[in-house]
Design an enzyme around this catalytic site. Sequence first.
Site, PDB file in Angstrom:
ATOM      1  CB  CYS A   1      -0.878   0.022   1.233  1.00 34.72           C
ATOM      2  SG  CYS A   1      -1.886  -1.430   1.414  1.00 34.72           S
TER       3      CYS A   1
ATOM      4  NE  ARG B   1       5.828   1.375  -1.097  1.00 31.46           N
ATOM      5  CZ  ARG B   1       6.818   1.588  -0.246  1.00 31.46           C
ATOM      6  NH1 ARG B   1       7.839   2.304  -0.598  1.00 31.46           N
ATOM      7  NH2 ARG B   1       6.784   1.081   0.962  1.00 31.46           N
TER       8      ARG B   1
ATOM      9  CD1 TRP C   1      -0.197  -5.885  -3.187  1.00 33.05           C
ATOM     10  CD2 TRP C   1      -0.350  -6.713  -1.112  1.00 33.05           C
ATOM     11  NE1 TRP C   1       0.317  -7.162  -3.193  1.00 33.05           N
ATOM     12  CE2 TRP C   1       0.233  -7.695  -1.936  1.00 33.05           C
ATOM     13  CE3 TRP C   1      -0.534  -7.014   0.231  1.00 33.05           C
ATOM     14  CZ2 TRP C   1       0.628  -8.941  -1.480  1.00 33.05           C
ATOM     15  CZ3 TRP C   1      -0.148  -8.266   0.698  1.00 33.05           C
ATOM     16  CH2 TRP C   1       0.434  -9.210  -0.159  1.00 33.05           C
TER      17      TRP C   1
ATOM     18  CG  ASN D   1       0.358   2.222   3.645  1.00 34.29           C
ATOM     19  OD1 ASN D   1      -0.697   2.337   3.032  1.00 34.29           O
ATOM     20  ND2 ASN D   1       1.521   2.677   3.201  1.00 34.29           N
ATOM     21  N   GLY D   2      -0.794  -1.103   6.520  1.00 36.97           N
ATOM     22  CA  GLY D   2      -0.574  -1.970   7.683  1.00 36.97           C
ATOM     23  C   GLY D   2      -1.811  -2.781   7.992  1.00 36.97           C
TER      24      GLY D   2
ATOM     25  CD  GLU E   1      17.661 -13.290  -6.227  1.00 35.74           C
ATOM     26  OE1 GLU E   1      17.101 -13.749  -5.227  1.00 35.74           O
ATOM     27  OE2 GLU E   1      17.283 -12.251  -6.797  1.00 35.74           O
TER      28      GLU E   1
ATOM     29  CE  LYS F   1      14.491 -11.569  -8.824  1.00 30.04           C
ATOM     30  NZ  LYS F   1      15.064 -11.157  -7.618  1.00 30.04           N
TER      31      LYS F   1
ATOM     32  CD  GLU G   1      10.785 -12.085  -7.103  1.00 28.72           C
ATOM     33  OE1 GLU G   1      10.603 -11.449  -6.067  1.00 28.72           O
ATOM     34  OE2 GLU G   1      11.825 -11.940  -7.787  1.00 28.72           O
TER      35      GLU G   1
ATOM     36  CG  HIS H   1      19.490 -37.003  -1.077  1.00 26.39           C
ATOM     37  ND1 HIS H   1      19.695 -38.281  -0.634  1.00 26.39           N
ATOM     38  CD2 HIS H   1      20.727 -36.437  -1.162  1.00 26.39           C
ATOM     39  CE1 HIS H   1      20.987 -38.477  -0.425  1.00 26.39           C
ATOM     40  NE2 HIS H   1      21.638 -37.367  -0.751  1.00 26.39           N
TER      41      HIS H   1
ATOM     42  CE  LYS I   1      12.078  -2.887  -5.234  1.00 30.48           C
ATOM     43  NZ  LYS I   1      12.822  -4.023  -5.797  1.00 30.48           N
TER      44      LYS I   1
END
Length: 609
Positions: free
Chosen positions: A2, A27, A74, A99-100, A482, A486, A489, A505, A604
């Site tokens: 948000c 964001r 969001w 926000n929150g 990573e 990526k 995402e 395994h 973000k």
Amino acid sequence: MCGIVGAVAERNVVQILLEGLRRLEYRGYDSAGVALIHNGQLNTVKRTGKVQSLSDAINSENGLGATGIAHTRWATHGSVTETNAHPHVSTERFAVVHNGIIENHKVLREALISQGYTFNSDTDTETIAHSIAEQMKITGDLLQSVLNAVKTFHGAYGTVVVDKEDPNTMVVARSGSPLVIGLGFGENFIASDQMALLPVTRRFIFLEEGDVAEITRTTVKIIDTDGNEVERDIIESLVEHDAGDKAGYRHYMLKEIYEQPSVIRNTLKDRVSADGLADNIFGRDSESIFAKTEYVKIIACGTSYHAGVTAKYWLEQYAGVSCDVEIASEFRYRKSVVPANSLLVTISQSGETADTLAALKLAKEIGYTSSLAICNVDGSSLVRESALSFMTRAGTEIGVASTKAFTTQLACLLMLTIAIGKHKNMPKEVQQNVLEALLTLPTKLEETLQLASEVEDLAEEFSDKYHSLFLGRGDQYPIAMEGALKLKEISYIHAEAYASGELKHGPLALIDAEMPVIVVAPNNELLEKLHSNVEEVRARGGIMYVFADKEAQFESDETMRVVNVPHCMESIAPIVYTIPLQLLSYYVALIKGTDVDQPRNLAKSVTVE
Ligand code: G6P
């Protein structure tokens, strides 16, 4: 996540608010809204989807207001609808953005309903609006009402309220979600991130935890958590104004991938030379802290966590200091033991990640006495709450999928390895070798970026795939992690990373021609082992994409495509091999037509749990 923007001015602030929201789009959000006070009326406009739809709606009705608040939401509580979008209004008088998460919203909601309030949305935020309206009945003063209301909230909030009866004032409160006041001349602003306000001011006051502030066109009054009026420093921002510009690249992510050589040059500047690390670059007390350090605990989330895992390999291999890495959301909710002479290192691009901040707070409570934040945002909560801080200097990163923030974090962590290692018998020649490697890094990254068209070709082969496996060994294992992150995402292809030795395994059971296997293979002592892992995949009909040093002796054939990565010194190989994996995910996403810079459901800066 948000975003909040607000303004009290004499001029019409509509375009300032909309531009602020646009600058926060990166964001991540799913709906947006604005409340404007004009001629004693409170006008609220909300839209699901992009800020552009909100802007079209406001512009079509010639929205006006010299005071206004705006928000990108969001969704957490309640689905993505116009009704659930902020601002939320109480008694047709007060408008609130938030926000929150208000964790006790159910209890508050029941109490407010019994007091006669009607709820229009499913959000926790609406309880803020009604709570303030209720307090106004008692105090008749907006600042006092907010001070009283926040005492009843549990959870995290950065919130802004306006009252149509008092159009020259905004009252704001910060607890767990950042807020920054922007100072203008005869006008003042509020935002959740200074980026939103850079077109109108560069002078900022960063509110501290528990602060409540009353902002008018010409005054700012801040009350701290103990109820005292306080002065906070005014900071002149050095953040680039135009970080919001794509500079001719199709996406911010691509721009940021290509910026890596130059931002890493900047990260190293005045800190590293052939003669060694400059003194005290981690802060005045850092040398005495590092001299005492016998154990390093690294805490982070997401991509920053992967930087931490890479640093574990470096700190133990080169500096000879014991290190553990933990995901912040795990650390904060378990009992852990604090080894003697520990250094706590947090890593965060934003410096506002809720879990990392909570983990730092807990770490201090349970006895970590030294803390270092490796962070990209000066003045962020993490930096302010850590004893030592070290800036990654990546510049503003807009793409949700982190790229340049990650590689600059790694460069900083290699510097940290030397800084601690020189107190721990790290041989002089090893220190020198890592220094030299760091100095070659920007040029190596420039050379590696030239693989772009080769990687773009290879990306074609992923367009119809649903799953993929990334393999690496040693300090390349976190790079495989990573790379997988990526890809998932931004292309939404399921990707998993395995330490190559773990292949047999479990994941070998998945191998077939529909499951591409991506291997990172620099020419190091684990190469032979990696060759065996590759043969294990080949024997099961797997198709491999190998990023390898020329001397690593991988040859392309019908089951394997090899991309030769420029030869580099061993310590910087994890940073160099990150580049082709970033490019791969970018080009696969491009082919799949996803929203590269703002992938679905992601944010973000994750300022809620
Ligand atoms: C979000 C972002 C990631 C980032 C992570 C941690 O998930 O989308 O790119 O790595 O948060 O963020 P931080 O700001 O603490 O590095």
